[in-house]
Scaffold this active site. Sequence first.
Site, mmCIF file in Angstrom:
data_model
loop_
_atom_site.group_PDB
_atom_site.id
_atom_site.type_symbol
_atom_site.label_atom_id
_atom_site.label_comp_id
_atom_site.label_asym_id
_atom_site.label_seq_id
_atom_site.Cartn_x
_atom_site.Cartn_y
_atom_site.Cartn_z
ATOM 1 N N HIS A 168 0.836 -1.334 -0.130
ATOM 2 C CA HIS A 168 -0.042 0.067 -0.109
ATOM 3 C C HIS A 168 1.029 1.256 -0.083
ATOM 4 O O HIS A 168 1.867 1.095 0.123
ATOM 5 C CB HIS A 168 -0.939 -0.070 1.178
ATOM 6 C CG HIS A 168 -0.326 0.146 2.555
ATOM 7 N ND1 HIS A 168 0.330 1.205 3.161
ATOM 8 C CD2 HIS A 168 -0.210 -1.045 3.555
ATOM 9 C CE1 HIS A 168 0.813 0.808 4.138
ATOM 10 N NE2 HIS A 168 0.584 -0.399 4.607
ATOM 11 N N CYS A 184 3.082 -5.223 6.508
ATOM 12 C CA CYS A 184 2.725 -4.962 5.265
ATOM 13 C C CYS A 184 3.982 -4.111 4.420
ATOM 14 O O CYS A 184 5.009 -3.871 5.461
ATOM 15 C CB CYS A 184 1.621 -3.938 5.392
ATOM 16 S SG CYS A 184 -0.157 -4.868 5.764
#
Length: 214
Positions: A168, A184
């Site tokens: 992301h 992440c």
Amino acid sequence: MRVIKAKAAFLACVLASLLTAASATLPWSSARADDSVAPGGDEPGVMDQPGYVPTPEQEQLDPKFQRQFVFFRSTEAPGTIIIQTSERFLYVVQSNDRAIRYGIGVGRDGFQWGGLLKIARKQEWPDWRPPPEMIERQPYLPRFMAGGPGNPLGARAMYLGATVYRIHGTNQPDTIGTAVSSGCFRLVNPDVIDLYNRVPIGTKVIVRQAPAVS
């Protein structure tokens, strides 16, 4: 004598309880508290600021972390994503021993992982929902934040398999090249938009922790 021993045992239990309660608020216990966060959950890293909007100048990375074509020998098919956690780079394999390299931020100690997954879903300007563990530690945070320039998840998100992990964007460009997340992988918004437009759902993603062997 039995009464004295009983009182001593009671006082020891009370003291232990008080020390345990106090340790939860001490700075040196914060790493232990972080262990309760679900890996890859919607918790931004320790340096993130919900609502902060970086300037274009701030999104200009150090040259080594800027998006660029590089020599990259691989047996993987063009279009495959290879993440080298230890190097803080994400590669999109191209033909003729080339790849597009992006600088990234990765999981902090205890939250790094490796494996083979595929992009299962893509989302533009994803919403952010802090997990209960984060709200407990930082009650001033919003319970929900709609997608937008100040959102910690940035401009785009690509969800990896059926896991909670994703690739992301970020509203904190200075975390690129660092290890601060819960598992992440983050890119500056211009880079995550570029990557999002290049790779379709179903793209193979290989996550490696150890340095690549040439």
